[in-house]
Design an enzyme around this catalytic site. Structure first.
Site, PDB file in Angstrom:
ATOM      1  N   GLY A  69      -0.910  10.075  20.913  1.00 41.81           N
ATOM      2  CA  GLY A  69      -0.430  11.289  21.588  1.00 41.81           C
ATOM      3  C   GLY A  69       1.075  11.234  21.846  1.00 41.81           C
ATOM      4  O   GLY A  69       1.826  12.123  21.423  1.00 41.81           O
TER       5      GLY A  69
ATOM      6  N   HIS B 148      -9.636   7.766   8.106  1.00 38.83           N
ATOM      7  CA  HIS B 148      -9.854   8.000   9.536  1.00 38.83           C
ATOM      8  C   HIS B 148     -10.587   9.329   9.707  1.00 38.83           C
ATOM      9  O   HIS B 148     -10.544  10.194   8.818  1.00 38.83           O
ATOM     10  CB  HIS B 148      -8.525   8.150  10.293  1.00 38.83           C
ATOM     11  CG  HIS B 148      -7.568   7.012  10.148  1.00 38.83           C
ATOM     12  ND1 HIS B 148      -7.813   5.747  10.640  1.00 38.83           N
ATOM     13  CD2 HIS B 148      -6.329   6.950   9.594  1.00 38.83           C
ATOM     14  CE1 HIS B 148      -6.756   4.965  10.395  1.00 38.83           C
ATOM     15  NE2 HIS B 148      -5.856   5.666   9.761  1.00 38.83           N
TER      16      HIS B 148
ATOM     17  N   ARG C  90     -10.230   3.753  10.735  1.00 39.90           N
ATOM     18  CA  ARG C  90     -10.746   2.738   9.800  1.00 39.90           C
ATOM     19  C   ARG C  90     -10.249   1.360  10.274  1.00 39.90           C
ATOM     20  O   ARG C  90      -9.146   1.223  10.804  1.00 39.90           O
ATOM     21  CB  ARG C  90     -10.304   3.045   8.365  1.00 39.90           C
ATOM     22  CG  ARG C  90      -8.784   3.115   8.140  1.00 39.90           C
ATOM     23  CD  ARG C  90      -8.200   1.740   7.875  1.00 39.90           C
ATOM     24  NE  ARG C  90      -6.797   1.740   7.553  1.00 39.90           N
ATOM     25  CZ  ARG C  90      -5.831   1.374   8.387  1.00 39.90           C
ATOM     26  NH1 ARG C  90      -6.099   1.070   9.641  1.00 39.90           N
ATOM     27  NH2 ARG C  90      -4.577   1.325   7.973  1.00 39.90           N
TER      28      ARG C  90
ATOM     29  N   SER D  51       3.212   7.638  11.638  1.00 44.94           N
ATOM     30  CA  SER D  51       2.031   7.007  11.045  1.00 44.94           C
ATOM     31  C   SER D  51       1.114   8.042  10.406  1.00 44.94           C
ATOM     32  O   SER D  51       1.262   9.252  10.593  1.00 44.94           O
ATOM     33  CB  SER D  51       1.258   6.260  12.133  1.00 44.94           C
ATOM     34  OG  SER D  51       0.584   7.206  12.952  1.00 44.94           O
ATOM     35  N   CYS D  52       0.126   7.535   9.687  1.00 45.56           N
ATOM     36  CA  CYS D  52      -0.844   8.413   9.013  1.00 45.56           C
ATOM     37  C   CYS D  52      -1.536   9.331  10.015  1.00 45.56           C
ATOM     38  O   CYS D  52      -1.672  10.538   9.786  1.00 45.56           O
ATOM     39  CB  CYS D  52      -1.862   7.570   8.269  1.00 45.56           C
ATOM     40  SG  CYS D  52      -2.523   6.188   9.235  1.00 45.56           S
ATOM     41  N   ASN D  53      -1.984   8.774  11.149  1.00 43.33           N
ATOM     42  CA  ASN D  53      -2.683   9.602  12.138  1.00 43.33           C
ATOM     43  C   ASN D  53      -1.745  10.619  12.776  1.00 43.33           C
ATOM     44  O   ASN D  53      -2.112  11.788  12.962  1.00 43.33           O
ATOM     45  CB  ASN D  53      -3.287   8.704  13.231  1.00 43.33           C
ATOM     46  CG  ASN D  53      -4.581   8.063  12.783  1.00 43.33           C
ATOM     47  OD1 ASN D  53      -5.482   8.754  12.289  1.00 43.33           O
ATOM     48  ND2 ASN D  53      -4.698   6.756  12.936  1.00 43.33           N
TER      49      ASN D  53
ATOM     50  N   THR E 214       0.817  -1.215   0.000  1.00 46.08           N
ATOM     51  CA  THR E 214       0.000   0.000   0.000  1.00 46.08           C
ATOM     52  C   THR E 214       0.857   1.274   0.000  1.00 46.08           C
ATOM     53  O   THR E 214       0.666   2.166  -0.832  1.00 46.08           O
ATOM     54  CB  THR E 214      -0.912   0.001   1.250  1.00 46.08           C
ATOM     55  OG1 THR E 214      -1.684  -1.192   1.224  1.00 46.08           O
ATOM     56  CG2 THR E 214      -1.837   1.206   1.265  1.00 46.08           C
ATOM     57  N   ILE E 215       1.796   1.351   0.907  1.00 49.42           N
ATOM     58  CA  ILE E 215       2.623   2.558   1.000  1.00 49.42           C
ATOM     59  C   ILE E 215       3.747   2.516  -0.037  1.00 49.42           C
ATOM     60  O   ILE E 215       4.035   3.509  -0.714  1.00 49.42           O
ATOM     61  CB  ILE E 215       3.207   2.705   2.428  1.00 49.42           C
ATOM     62  CG1 ILE E 215       2.073   2.768   3.476  1.00 49.42           C
ATOM     63  CG2 ILE E 215       4.110   3.938   2.522  1.00 49.42           C
ATOM     64  CD1 ILE E 215       1.134   3.958   3.363  1.00 49.42           C
TER      65      ILE E 215
ATOM     66  N   GLN F  78      -5.477   7.312   5.120  1.00 48.27           N
ATOM     67  CA  GLN F  78      -4.364   6.559   5.722  1.00 48.27           C
ATOM     68  C   GLN F  78      -3.368   6.048   4.697  1.00 48.27           C
ATOM     69  O   GLN F  78      -2.183   5.905   4.988  1.00 48.27           O
ATOM     70  CB  GLN F  78      -4.921   5.384   6.555  1.00 48.27           C
ATOM     71  CG  GLN F  78      -5.475   4.203   5.762  1.00 48.27           C
ATOM     72  CD  GLN F  78      -6.893   4.418   5.260  1.00 48.27           C
ATOM     73  OE1 GLN F  78      -7.501   5.454   5.493  1.00 48.27           O
ATOM     74  NE2 GLN F  78      -7.430   3.415   4.558  1.00 48.27           N
TER      75      GLN F  78
HETATM   76  P1  NAD Z   1       1.388  -3.658   3.118  1.00 48.20           P
HETATM   77  O1  NAD Z   1       1.180  -4.983   3.755  1.00 48.20           O
HETATM   78  O2  NAD Z   1       0.340  -3.123   2.214  1.00 48.20           O
HETATM   79  O3  NAD Z   1       2.744  -3.672   2.289  1.00 48.20           O
HETATM   80  C1  NAD Z   1       3.928  -4.225   2.789  1.00 48.20           C
HETATM   81  C2  NAD Z   1       4.641  -4.959   1.658  1.00 48.20           C
HETATM   82  O4  NAD Z   1       5.883  -5.448   2.139  1.00 48.20           O
HETATM   83  C3  NAD Z   1       3.840  -6.164   1.153  1.00 48.20           C
HETATM   84  O5  NAD Z   1       3.876  -6.157  -0.255  1.00 48.20           O
HETATM   85  C4  NAD Z   1       4.629  -7.353   1.717  1.00 48.20           C
HETATM   86  O6  NAD Z   1       4.544  -8.497   0.884  1.00 48.20           O
HETATM   87  C5  NAD Z   1       6.028  -6.796   1.723  1.00 48.20           C
HETATM   88  N1  NAD Z   1       6.973  -7.488   2.623  1.00 48.20           N
HETATM   89  C6  NAD Z   1       6.722  -8.313   3.663  1.00 48.20           C
HETATM   90  N2  NAD Z   1       7.876  -8.726   4.225  1.00 48.20           N
HETATM   91  C7  NAD Z   1       8.882  -8.162   3.510  1.00 48.20           C
HETATM   92  C8  NAD Z   1      10.289  -8.221   3.574  1.00 48.20           C
HETATM   93  N3  NAD Z   1      10.925  -8.948   4.519  1.00 48.20           N
HETATM   94  N4  NAD Z   1      11.012  -7.528   2.682  1.00 48.20           N
HETATM   95  C9  NAD Z   1      10.406  -6.780   1.724  1.00 48.20           C
HETATM   96  N5  NAD Z   1       9.056  -6.687   1.596  1.00 48.20           N
HETATM   97  C10 NAD Z   1       8.321  -7.380   2.487  1.00 48.20           C
HETATM   98  O7  NAD Z   1       1.711  -2.658   4.302  1.00 48.20           O
HETATM   99  P2  NAD Z   1       1.544  -1.069   4.269  1.00 48.20           P
HETATM  100  O8  NAD Z   1       0.150  -0.731   4.617  1.00 48.20           O
HETATM  101  O9  NAD Z   1       2.115  -0.543   3.012  1.00 48.20           O
HETATM  102  O10 NAD Z   1       2.426  -0.668   5.525  1.00 48.20           O
HETATM  103  C11 NAD Z   1       3.821  -0.529   5.441  1.00 48.20           C
HETATM  104  C12 NAD Z   1       4.302   0.327   6.600  1.00 48.20           C
HETATM  105  O11 NAD Z   1       3.695   1.604   6.486  1.00 48.20           O
HETATM  106  C13 NAD Z   1       3.951  -0.187   7.987  1.00 48.20           C
HETATM  107  O12 NAD Z   1       4.940   0.211   8.912  1.00 48.20           O
HETATM  108  C14 NAD Z   1       2.664   0.536   8.295  1.00 48.20           C
HETATM  109  O13 NAD Z   1       2.403   0.646   9.679  1.00 48.20           O
HETATM  110  C15 NAD Z   1       2.972   1.888   7.678  1.00 48.20           C
HETATM  111  N6  NAD Z   1       1.803   2.680   7.338  1.00 48.20           N
HETATM  112  C16 NAD Z   1       0.710   2.106   6.782  1.00 48.20           C
HETATM  113  C17 NAD Z   1      -0.403   2.878   6.507  1.00 48.20           C
HETATM  114  C18 NAD Z   1      -1.653   2.298   5.938  1.00 48.20           C
HETATM  115  O14 NAD Z   1      -2.727   2.762   6.250  1.00 48.20           O
HETATM  116  N7  NAD Z   1      -1.599   1.294   5.098  1.00 48.20           N
HETATM  117  C19 NAD Z   1      -0.376   4.247   6.763  1.00 48.20           C
HETATM  118  C20 NAD Z   1       0.793   4.825   7.269  1.00 48.20           C
HETATM  119  C21 NAD Z   1       1.870   4.021   7.576  1.00 48.20           C
END
Ligand code: NAD
Length: 358
Positions: free
Chosen positions: A197, A222, A170, A141-143, A11-12, A303
């Site tokens: 916080g 959110h 969410r 994080s997003c929040n 996602t990110i 997010q």
């Molecule tokens: P995600 O699960 O959508 O994507 C993570 C990707 O990393 C997946 O494609 C997964 O297969 C891959 N992966 C797993 N293990 C791995 C490894 N050892 N090496 C390389 N790739 C690997 O997760 P996301 O939502 O993109 O979240 C990523 C980070 O961003 C997390 O720390 C999350 O907390 C943070 N984040 C997420 C959001 C959100 O809402 N999705 C918002 C802000 C921050």
């Protein structure tokens, strides 16, 4: 040119990769993936060199007919900086890999603050990050990003005595089919305060803030219910003007008829935003109210995307390549951040509604 690798393409990661590719001073040298799924195919279609995040699985890519540029270590070795967008906890474990090749890295908000040398939000602490001689930064994080962007100008302009925020979160992202709740409303965490916080305090150390979390069956965004006791008594109009001047805060005008996160996302898609992304905090303009020194408002946070411009600025801050204004302006211009311009000349001041005289 800054050579950037993206480790973890979910996602990110896929959004960060596109944003890096759009920067005039950056080159995306590749993305690392664990599996040859639909996102791997999309990366190949975009022409992004693909690296095997888990070397033992390289055969799976070959079997799926996907060419690899190498293994993740090759990418880390070549990159000037790696943006780690792997799931929570994996980024911290990957730190050893980045240190082995002396490659600076940016982790995400799912990691604990102490996994990185510094926590980052462009509006609030770009300069502090650029000045610090560190190798690993964490984009919060997003929040926390949404709260830091809102509180930074309030702290600077008025001073903040106390912030109290309820975060209606969410349950999961649209693609996260295993997340929930499906039909419930959860105090989450049930203990007070939530971690948000204290996380804001990794960015703005002195602000007094308490947060409460609730989780709901929604995937789009959110919603934050915000009360900030200021050290001054500005009018609602003055606060609106202050927030309106911030490029990453979008004041949702009343006349748009956008009454919730569903229409916000629809609006983003109608404006042609990639993936329907909303990089800005979306603050309902009508909700901005003051009672003496108390400020109230509602804001929504997408997010999946509000941290994307922050990751781009974090790259420049970590490598000390630009000042805050230049970096944020370049990021905003290349991505198209700033929905305000769509409403230039159409914005009208909102008269707060009262419940009549009785
Ligand atoms: P995600 O699960 O959508 O994507 C993570 C990707 O990393 C997946 O494609 C997964 O297969 C891959 N992966 C797993 N293990 C791995 C490894 N050892 N090496 C390389 N790739 C690997 O997760 P996301 O939502 O993109 O979240 C990523 C980070 O961003 C997390 O720390 C999350 O907390 C943070 N984040 C997420 C959001 C959100 O809402 N999705 C918002 C802000 C921050």
């Amino acid at each position: 040119m800054i050579h950037v690798g993206v480790n973890g393409y979910g996602t990110i990661g896929k959004r960060v990769a596109d944003a890096v590719a759009a920067q005039p001073d950056m080159r995306l040298i590749g993305v690392a993936k664990t599996r040859p799924n639909f996102e791997a195919e999309a990366a190949v279609r975009k022409g992004y060199p693909l690296y095997a995040a888990i070397p033992e699985r390289a055969d799976q890519f070959r079997d799926a007919g996907i060419d690899l540029a190498g293994e993740v270590e090759d990418m880390v070795m070549t990159a000037d900086v790696v943006v780690d967008t792997t799931p929570s906890g994996v980024g911290a474990a990957n730190r050893d890999l980045y240190e082995r090749y002396d490659t600076p890295a940016i982790l995400q908000g799912g990691e604990d603050a102490d996994a990185a040398d510094v926590s980052f939000n462009a509006r609030a602490n770009f300069d502090g990050t650029a000045a610090a001689d560190v190798d690993v930064a964490r984009v919060v994080s997003c929040n926390t990003t949404g709260l830091s962007r809102l509180l930074a100008p309030l702290v600077e302009e008025y001073g903040v005595e106390k912030a109290r925020v309820t975060l209606v979160r969410r349950g999961g992202d649209p693609g996260q089919t295993s997340r929930g709740p499906i039909n419930d409303i959860l105090p989450d965490p049930v203990t007070v305060p939530s971690h948000h916080g204290p996380d804001v305090n990794t960015i703005i150390p002195d602000v007094d803030i308490d947060t409460l979390g609730v989780k709901v069956p929604a995937t789009l965004m959110h919603l934050h219910s915000v009360n900030v006791t200021l050290e001054a008594e500005p009018t609602a109009d003055e606060v609106r003007d202050l927030l309106d001047a911030e490029s990453r805060l979008f004041l949702v005008p009343e006349k748009t008829g956008i009454d919730g996160t569903g229409k916000l996302k629809e609006f983003a898609m109608d404006t042609g935003r990639p993936r329907g992304d909303l990089w800005e905090n979306c603050i309902w303009e009508e909700s901005i109210s003051t009672e003496g020194s108390d400020l109230y408002l509602f804001q929504s946070i997408h997010q999946e995307s509000d941290v994307i411009p922050e990751n781009i600025d974090a790259i420049r801050a970590l490598l000390d390549r630009e000042d805050r204004e230049t970096s944020m302006a370049t990021t905003d211009e290349t991505l198209g951040v700033g929905l305000e311009s769509l409403f230039d000349g159409q914005r009208q001041r909102v008269v707060p509604k009262r419940n009549g005289d009785d």
